[in-house]
Design an enzyme around this catalytic site. Sequence first.
Site, PDB file in Angstrom:
ATOM      1  N   GLU A 196       0.816  -1.208   0.000  1.00  0.00           N
ATOM      2  CA  GLU A 196       0.000   0.000   0.000  1.00  0.00           C
ATOM      3  C   GLU A 196       0.855   1.266   0.000  1.00  0.00           C
ATOM      4  OE1 GLU A 196      -3.097  -0.009  -0.613  1.00  0.00           O
ATOM      5  OE2 GLU A 196      -3.227  -2.174  -0.546  1.00  0.00           O
TER       6      GLU A 196
ATOM      7  N   HIS B 270       2.007   2.134  -3.492  1.00  0.00           N
ATOM      8  CA  HIS B 270       1.059   2.884  -4.315  1.00  0.00           C
ATOM      9  C   HIS B 270       1.267   4.387  -4.128  1.00  0.00           C
ATOM     10  CE1 HIS B 270      -1.427  -0.161  -6.135  1.00  0.00           C
ATOM     11  NE2 HIS B 270      -1.819  -0.682  -4.994  1.00  0.00           N
TER      12      HIS B 270
END
Length: 264
Positions: A136, A139
């Site tokens: 995450e 990203h």
Amino acid sequence: MIKKIGLYIMCAFLLASCSSVPLTGRRQVLLVSDQDVLSSSLSQYQEYIKTAPLSTDAKGKAMVVRVGQKIAAATEQYLKNNGLESEIQNFKWEFNLVKDDQINAFCMPGGKIVVYEGLLKIVGSDDELAVVIGHEVAHAVAKHSNERMSQELLAQYGSSIVSSALGNKSQAVQSLGGTVYGLGAQYGVMLPFSRKHESEADYMGLVFMAMAGYNPDVAVGFWQKMSAAGSGSVPEFMSTHPSDATRIRDIQNHLPEVRQYEKK
């Protein structure tokens, strides 16, 4: 002639807007400023977190904060070591565990990380949670939200973005926020990235977790558990990720290189 001039201007604008993703070197077009992306995403995140049922699981919360902080520190160190120190100002890290049985986690631009309790029922160790949080964080570092928003701007405005639309880009970014982030009661998690972005985040996340001192080898077993958790249907967290077999094969192929980044 006017059309040709407009085309030349558009090409020049796109070339000037090109950037490279850290670690992978992939070229990407980013039409939106970091400030606009952070402003748009922060407002959405704040609205979400106001109503999100925060977890009362002290042990789980401590785990999320512990792993998140270590990966955040390793990520910032990587940026410093590679001439990208100016990027650190874009991150104001925050780590939350939400009371929800979905198998989900996300990181908004700016480093706002949310993990769902449902995910912790599958995670068996800090190393396995690091697989998710590293992914995450990747990203955010790769600016995938900016890239996706830029693609939406091009699709909606085309070449006009270099003229009148460019002057009102902040307003356009705000209006696209709901499309790109999708946070709120209907979704409760960011809308899916493309498979290209997901695969890139897989690789970058492995590197970041290795830099933080976690064992990247656990990623294969973790994604096997995630696949089994689907019980015939794909969990929300994996809905647009590469197929299980493809992901595991790619991770196995990456591991020899990733191990070079392991914290000594």
